[in-house]
Structures are given as structure tokens and as C-alpha cells.
Design an enzyme around this catalytic site. Structure first.
Site, PDB file in Angstrom:
ATOM      1  N   ARG A 118       0.815  -1.215   0.000  1.00 30.36           N
ATOM      2  CA  ARG A 118       0.000   0.000   0.000  1.00 30.36           C
ATOM      3  C   ARG A 118       0.846   1.262   0.000  1.00 30.36           C
ATOM      4  O   ARG A 118       0.565   2.212  -0.738  1.00 30.36           O
ATOM      5  CB  ARG A 118      -0.963  -0.020   1.195  1.00 30.36           C
ATOM      6  CG  ARG A 118      -1.815   1.241   1.368  1.00 30.36           C
ATOM      7  CD  ARG A 118      -2.382   1.807   0.074  1.00 30.36           C
ATOM      8  NE  ARG A 118      -3.063   0.807  -0.731  1.00 30.36           N
ATOM      9  CZ  ARG A 118      -3.299   0.926  -2.030  1.00 30.36           C
ATOM     10  NH1 ARG A 118      -2.871   1.993  -2.692  1.00 30.36           N
ATOM     11  NH2 ARG A 118      -3.925  -0.025  -2.691  1.00 30.36           N
ATOM     12  N   LYS A 168       4.861  39.479  -3.118  1.00 30.43           N
ATOM     13  CA  LYS A 168       3.427  39.378  -3.357  1.00 30.43           C
ATOM     14  C   LYS A 168       2.699  40.601  -2.802  1.00 30.43           C
ATOM     15  O   LYS A 168       3.317  41.484  -2.188  1.00 30.43           O
ATOM     16  CB  LYS A 168       2.904  38.087  -2.731  1.00 30.43           C
ATOM     17  CG  LYS A 168       3.525  36.828  -3.362  1.00 30.43           C
ATOM     18  CD  LYS A 168       3.136  35.562  -2.630  1.00 30.43           C
ATOM     19  CE  LYS A 168       1.694  35.205  -2.839  1.00 30.43           C
ATOM     20  NZ  LYS A 168       1.443  34.748  -4.238  1.00 30.43           N
ATOM     21  N   GLU A 176       4.833  39.915  -8.045  1.00 31.02           N
ATOM     22  CA  GLU A 176       3.461  39.632  -8.441  1.00 31.02           C
ATOM     23  C   GLU A 176       2.703  40.938  -8.626  1.00 31.02           C
ATOM     24  O   GLU A 176       2.738  41.815  -7.760  1.00 31.02           O
ATOM     25  CB  GLU A 176       2.774  38.785  -7.370  1.00 31.02           C
ATOM     26  CG  GLU A 176       1.320  38.463  -7.665  1.00 31.02           C
ATOM     27  CD  GLU A 176       0.656  37.740  -6.511  1.00 31.02           C
ATOM     28  OE1 GLU A 176       0.785  36.499  -6.455  1.00 31.02           O
ATOM     29  OE2 GLU A 176       0.032  38.406  -5.664  1.00 31.02           O
ATOM     30  N   LYS A 236       1.729  24.841  -4.115  1.00 34.52           N
ATOM     31  CA  LYS A 236       0.505  24.233  -3.593  1.00 34.52           C
ATOM     32  C   LYS A 236       0.648  22.713  -3.660  1.00 34.52           C
ATOM     33  O   LYS A 236       0.045  22.034  -4.484  1.00 34.52           O
ATOM     34  CB  LYS A 236      -0.702  24.718  -4.386  1.00 34.52           C
ATOM     35  CG  LYS A 236      -0.952  26.212  -4.227  1.00 34.52           C
ATOM     36  CD  LYS A 236      -2.087  26.690  -5.109  1.00 34.52           C
ATOM     37  CE  LYS A 236      -2.284  28.196  -4.958  1.00 34.52           C
ATOM     38  NZ  LYS A 236      -3.342  28.712  -5.873  1.00 34.52           N
ATOM     39  N   ASP A 291      -0.986  38.032 -12.157  1.00 34.17           N
ATOM     40  CA  ASP A 291      -1.957  37.255 -11.385  1.00 34.17           C
ATOM     41  C   ASP A 291      -3.384  37.598 -11.776  1.00 34.17           C
ATOM     42  O   ASP A 291      -3.800  38.760 -11.733  1.00 34.17           O
ATOM     43  CB  ASP A 291      -1.753  37.518  -9.895  1.00 34.17           C
ATOM     44  CG  ASP A 291      -2.542  36.559  -9.031  1.00 34.17           C
ATOM     45  OD1 ASP A 291      -2.612  35.365  -9.376  1.00 34.17           O
ATOM     46  OD2 ASP A 291      -3.097  37.006  -8.009  1.00 34.17           O
TER      47      ASP A 291
END
Length: 288
Positions: free
Chosen positions: A108, A175, A205, A143, A226
Site C-alpha cells: 500500500r 506578493k 506579483e 501548492k 496574477d
């Protein structure tokens, strides 16, 4: 068609082993595989074969090999397909031979790695094929599944994509929240440059063409566009005129991928490569 990649080396054991041993410890718990120990004689051996139940791209054989090694170094692996290869349903990937208890104990955990990573490589390859003939490359994001980033980003590369940052220490990505805290794009870029090493890049960004215009006064190495429309992406490419790399990001799915690439950006970032790829169905079945 964009060619498959076979020049990507497996991840080294020093990267794989902490991840693999943590996964095995999670499955083995405190008592080990009590079912196999109860039902299978210690001297019983088997030959099992890995086969995909659907077409896809293979990834994760390096992780599978380390799982088998840590469960039982005596398990023999005969490899029939390499990571990065396209798979047809039911064609053999590898044949495993060794003590039956050990094979069942490892099954597994080994399949969890193989199906997850092959799923990422398969989705990546499907989207990369959609970019055939364009200049844009497909890249992933951060992510990722906690603890599995190195493996998942490696699977993206096996599928023909490229990696954005592996972590916060790879490059600077300024960002919107950084800019809000500092006060302006110009100040954020100025502060970043005072701390930048000579081998690292700055990416900024921006959400609007007005922000892009401010950034281009002193261009960083790369700009992430973005959640822009395709029309705004085309305008951004014209405004930048090759002065820095441009990445389109935000809400780009398979339906919009080619349209986005055709705006002239250098890279298209798709978080779904690692956060939403379906697993590739792969089975491990006895052959003798």
C-alpha cells in the site's frame, strides 16, 4: 509533439528516505503487518507485477524502490518501464519477487507513492501536450502536499513541466501582502535588491497593468501576472517587451491554458498539477 524526458535523474536516497520511512511508520504503527504475519508462512515467496489499469505517465519508481528496500532489502525488482514513459493499460511496469509477507507489507505504501506521483506526471503531460507549438512552458506552484513537495515537483518535471520555487529560499517572490506591508512596489524592489545574493532572482506579483508599469520602472528578473484576462496578458507582454520573464497565474484551467500561452507569456503556472491531479490507477497482482 513535445518529446518525453528521460534525462531526469531519480531523487537521491537522502531526499527520499525520510519521506518513505515516515510513510511506512504511519502504516506499520506499533505492531507491524499483523494480517500478513498471521496468514503467511515466513518462508513463503511470491512474484507480483505492477500494471496500470489506465493509460498515463509513470513517476515514483524511485520512491517505490526505497519503500521496498526499507521493508526488505531482499526484494528483487525487475523494472520494465522507466519514470517519464507513457504507459498503456495493463502493460507491465515492474516485476517484484521476494518474501510474500514483505511484499504485502510494502504494497500500500509503495502504491500510494506510485499512483499519486504518476497521476501528477500524467496530468502535467496532458497539459504540456496542449502547449505544443507555443513558446510557453508549464510550471507548478508551491501548492503541494505537506512533506511531499520534492517528490511532487519531480513528478511535474517527469511529465514535461518545469518547477517554480521549491521553497521560500529559492528566490524572492514579492506578493501583494509584502507590498502592502512595505508601502509601494518601488520600495519593495529596492529593499529586495539590498539583500539579494548574486545567484538568486526577484519575482514580483502584479494584479493590474498599472502595477506592471510601476514595476517596469526598475524591472525585476521576473513578473507574475496574477488573475489577468487574456487581453491584459497580451498588453502586459507588449509593455514588458522582453525586459523580464512573464508568468501567467491564477484560475488557469485546461480550457484556458492554450489561450493563455498564446498571449506570449513565458510561463503558465497551474496549481492543479500538484493540488488536484487524480491518482493513476495502478495495481499489484500475483503472477505465479
Amino acid at each position: 509533439m513535445i518529446p518525453l524526458r528521460f534525462d531526469i535523474a531519480p531523487l537521491p536516497a537522502i531526499v527520499l528516505d525520510p519521506i518513505v520511512t515516515a510513510a511506512l511508520a504511519e502504516d506499520l504503527g506499533r505492531g507491524g503487518d499483523i494480517t500478513s504475519e498471521a496468514l503467511i508462512d515466513a518462508d513463503h515467496s511470491s512474484r507480483l507485477q505492477l500494471r496500470p489499469r489506465q493509460p498515463g505517465v509513470l513517476a515514483g519508481m524511485d520512491a517505490l524502490s526505497r519503500v521496498l528496500y526499507h521493508v526488505d532489502a531482499g526484494i528483487h525488482i525487475e523494472v520494465h518501464r522507466r519514470d517519464g514513459e507513457r504507459l498503456q493499460a495493463l502493460e507491465p511496469i515492474a516485476t517484484l519477487a521476494g518474501p510474500t509477507r514483505s511484499l504485502l507489507t510494502a504494497e500500500r505504501t509503495a502504491l500510494n507513492f506510485l499512483t499519486r506521483l504518476s497521476g501528477i506526471a500524467t496530468l502535467t503531460r496532458r497539459l504540456v501536450d496542449q502547449l505544443d507549438g507555443s513558446r510557453a512552458q508549464l510550471c507548478c506552484t508551491r501548492k503541494t502536499t505537506p512533506g511531499l513537495r520534492a517528490l511532487e515537483k519531480h513528478a511535474v518535471r517527469l511529465g514535461g513541466g518545469v518547477n517554480h520555487r521549491l521553497g521560500l529560499d529559492d528566490a524572492m517572490l514579492i506578493k501583494d501582502n509584502h507590498i502592502a506591508a512595505v508601502g509601494s512596489i518601488g520600495e519593495a524592489l529596492a529593499r529586495a535588491r539590498t539583500q539579494l545574493g548574486h545567484l538568486r532572482m526577484i519575482e514580483l506579483e502584479v494584479d493590474t497593468l498599472e502595477q506592471l508599469e510601476q514595476a517596469l520602472a526598475t524591472p525585476p528578473h521576473a513578473i507574475l501576472l496574477d488573475n489577468m484576462t487574456s487581453d491584459d496578458l497580451r498588453r502586459a507582454v507588449a509593455m514588458t517587451a522582453g525586459r523580464c520573464l512573464l508568468t501567467a497565474s491564477g484560475g488557469i484551467d485546461a480550457l484556458r491554458l492554450r489561450e493563455t500561452a498564446d498571449t506570449g507569456v513565458d510561463l503558465v503556472a497551474v496549481g492543479a498539477l500538484t493540488h488536484s491531479a487524480p491518482q493513476l490507477d495502478i495495481g499489484l497482482d500475483a503472477i505465479e
